[in-house]
Design a protein around this motif. Structure first.
Motif, PDB file in Angstrom:
ATOM      1  N   ILE A  52       0.871  -1.170   0.000  1.00 42.93           N
ATOM      2  CA  ILE A  52       0.000   0.000   0.000  1.00 42.93           C
ATOM      3  C   ILE A  52       0.905   1.216   0.000  1.00 42.93           C
ATOM      4  CG2 ILE A  52      -1.691   1.324   1.326  1.00 42.93           C
ATOM      5  CD1 ILE A  52      -2.611  -1.397   2.525  1.00 42.93           C
ATOM      6  N   PHE A  53       0.777   2.043  -1.021  1.00 44.15           N
ATOM      7  CA  PHE A  53       1.587   3.257  -1.122  1.00 44.15           C
ATOM      8  C   PHE A  53       0.723   4.484  -0.896  1.00 44.15           C
ATOM      9  CE2 PHE A  53       4.433   0.506  -3.546  1.00 44.15           C
ATOM     10  CZ  PHE A  53       5.691   0.981  -3.203  1.00 44.15           C
ATOM     11  N   ASP A  60       1.126  11.454  -1.782  1.00 46.08           N
ATOM     12  CA  ASP A  60       1.719  12.771  -1.585  1.00 46.08           C
ATOM     13  C   ASP A  60       2.912  12.741  -0.640  1.00 46.08           C
ATOM     14  OD1 ASP A  60      -0.132  14.064  -3.274  1.00 46.08           O
ATOM     15  OD2 ASP A  60      -1.622  14.033  -1.671  1.00 46.08           O
ATOM     16  N   ASN A  61       4.033  13.202  -1.164  1.00 49.78           N
ATOM     17  CA  ASN A  61       5.312  13.281  -0.463  1.00 49.78           C
ATOM     18  C   ASN A  61       5.908  11.914  -0.145  1.00 49.78           C
ATOM     19  OD1 ASN A  61       6.516  15.756  -0.457  1.00 49.78           O
ATOM     20  ND2 ASN A  61       5.357  16.514   1.294  1.00 49.78           N
ATOM     21  N   THR A  62       5.292  10.846  -0.669  1.00 49.52           N
ATOM     22  CA  THR A  62       5.875   9.509  -0.611  1.00 49.52           C
ATOM     23  C   THR A  62       6.340   9.125  -2.015  1.00 49.52           C
ATOM     24  OG1 THR A  62       4.466   8.828   1.232  1.00 49.52           O
ATOM     25  CG2 THR A  62       5.434   7.067  -0.105  1.00 49.52           C
ATOM     26  N   LEU A  63       5.439   9.230  -2.987  1.00 55.08           N
ATOM     27  CA  LEU A  63       5.765   8.903  -4.372  1.00 55.08           C
ATOM     28  C   LEU A  63       6.019  10.140  -5.227  1.00 55.08           C
ATOM     29  CD1 LEU A  63       3.181   6.039  -5.039  1.00 55.08           C
ATOM     30  CD2 LEU A  63       5.634   5.825  -4.540  1.00 55.08           C
ATOM     31  N   ALA A 110       8.772   9.364 -14.229  1.00 61.46           N
ATOM     32  CA  ALA A 110       9.066   8.131 -14.964  1.00 61.46           C
ATOM     33  C   ALA A 110       9.771   7.135 -14.038  1.00 61.46           C
ATOM     34  CB  ALA A 110       9.924   8.442 -16.184  1.00 61.46           C
ATOM     35  N   LYS A 111      10.602   7.628 -13.147  1.00 59.26           N
ATOM     36  CA  LYS A 111      11.337   6.754 -12.224  1.00 59.26           C
ATOM     37  C   LYS A 111      10.380   6.045 -11.257  1.00 59.26           C
ATOM     38  CE  LYS A 111      15.423   6.950  -9.276  1.00 59.26           C
ATOM     39  NZ  LYS A 111      16.423   7.791  -8.630  1.00 59.26           N
ATOM     40  N   ILE A 112       9.401   6.771 -10.734  1.00 60.15           N
ATOM     41  CA  ILE A 112       8.400   6.166  -9.831  1.00 60.15           C
ATOM     42  C   ILE A 112       7.530   5.177 -10.598  1.00 60.15           C
ATOM     43  CG2 ILE A 112       6.256   6.665  -8.562  1.00 60.15           C
ATOM     44  CD1 ILE A 112       8.704   7.160  -6.849  1.00 60.15           C
ATOM     45  N   ALA A 113       7.080   5.565 -11.783  1.00 59.93           N
ATOM     46  CA  ALA A 113       6.253   4.660 -12.597  1.00 59.93           C
ATOM     47  C   ALA A 113       7.025   3.379 -12.901  1.00 59.93           C
ATOM     48  CB  ALA A 113       5.823   5.351 -13.890  1.00 59.93           C
ATOM     49  N   GLY A 114       8.308   3.507 -13.204  1.00 61.24           N
ATOM     50  CA  GLY A 114       9.140   2.338 -13.472  1.00 61.24           C
ATOM     51  C   GLY A 114       9.272   1.434 -12.260  1.00 61.24           C
ATOM     52  N   LEU A 115       9.459   2.034 -11.084  1.00 53.05           N
ATOM     53  CA  LEU A 115       9.546   1.244  -9.848  1.00 53.05           C
ATOM     54  C   LEU A 115       8.264   0.460  -9.618  1.00 53.05           C
ATOM     55  CD1 LEU A 115      10.824   0.464  -7.077  1.00 53.05           C
ATOM     56  CD2 LEU A 115       9.694   2.522  -6.162  1.00 53.05           C
ATOM     57  N   LEU A 116       7.133   1.117  -9.745  1.00 49.76           N
ATOM     58  CA  LEU A 116       5.851   0.449  -9.507  1.00 49.76           C
ATOM     59  C   LEU A 116       5.621  -0.680 -10.511  1.00 49.76           C
ATOM     60  CD1 LEU A 116       3.710   3.593  -8.619  1.00 49.76           C
ATOM     61  CD2 LEU A 116       4.652   1.887  -7.034  1.00 49.76           C
ATOM     62  N   ARG A 117       6.004  -0.470 -11.755  1.00 52.87           N
ATOM     63  CA  ARG A 117       5.853  -1.519 -12.780  1.00 52.87           C
ATOM     64  C   ARG A 117       6.776  -2.708 -12.468  1.00 52.87           C
ATOM     65  NH1 ARG A 117       1.291  -0.308 -13.611  1.00 52.87           N
ATOM     66  NH2 ARG A 117       0.774   1.420 -14.958  1.00 52.87           N
TER      67      ARG A 117
END
Length: 169
Positions: free
Chosen positions: A32-33, A36-39, A49-56
């Motif tokens: 569970i993420f 705001d101010n976490t991602l 793009a870096k966060i989207a890549g991590l989640l993928r």
């Protein structure tokens, strides 16, 4: 001590430092993420793009992911537009309604679930109330909503005790 109730199980500087392989080895299957101010910064519409890549990458590894925010449906929708992950807005953390719904959505039990967030008095407290693994990360930015800035004063006191306890060993 009351402050120990708010102590996260783990603390990292960012979501990129979390040892997800270790979580997997310890049977954590649902993440569970907070948003705001976490991602991302609270005033940025979408993920980097870096966060989207991590989640993928986490999804490909087999983790089930759910976004849970105290913010609005509109905010969640903007952030989640390209990710298309399950999400819960208006979660009212530290209450557990949003956390329980996230676990139901992901098909996980408390022992298989972790919450990752930047606030002791909402994300971590909600996780403790729901009896799930709690992972705190440093806030991405000092910029925040007025109410959150006020809560951060109390959080700093609790974290000061946490740091003393964990760095004196």
């Amino acid at each position: 001590m009351l402050a120990s109730y708010f102590e996260p199980d783990f603390y990292y500087d960012s979501v990129f430092q979390i040892p997800y392989d270790e979580l997997w080895k310890n049977n954590i299957r649902g993440l569970i993420f907070d948003i705001d101010n976490t991602l991302t910064n609270f005033d940025e519409l979408g993920p980097s793009a870096k966060i989207a890549g991590l989640l993928r990458r986490l999804e490909r590894k087999g983790f089930r992911i759910c976004l849970v925010t105290n913010n609005t449906n509109k905010r969640l929708g903007h952030f989640n537009e390209k990710l298309n992950l399950p999400g819960i807005a208006n979660a009212i953390k530290p209450f557990t309604r949003g956390i329980r719904y996230a676990m139901e959505t992901m098909g996980t039990k408390p022992a298989e679930t972790a919450i990752i967030g930047d606030q002791l008095l909402s994300d971590i407290w909600a996780g403790k109330n729901a009896k799930i693994t709690t992972i705190m990360v440093k806030p991405i930015s000092d910029r925040d909503f007025v109410l959150v800035r006020a809560k951060r004063v109390l959080e700093r006191r609790i974290l000061r005790d946490f740091y003393k306890k964990h760095t004196s060993k």
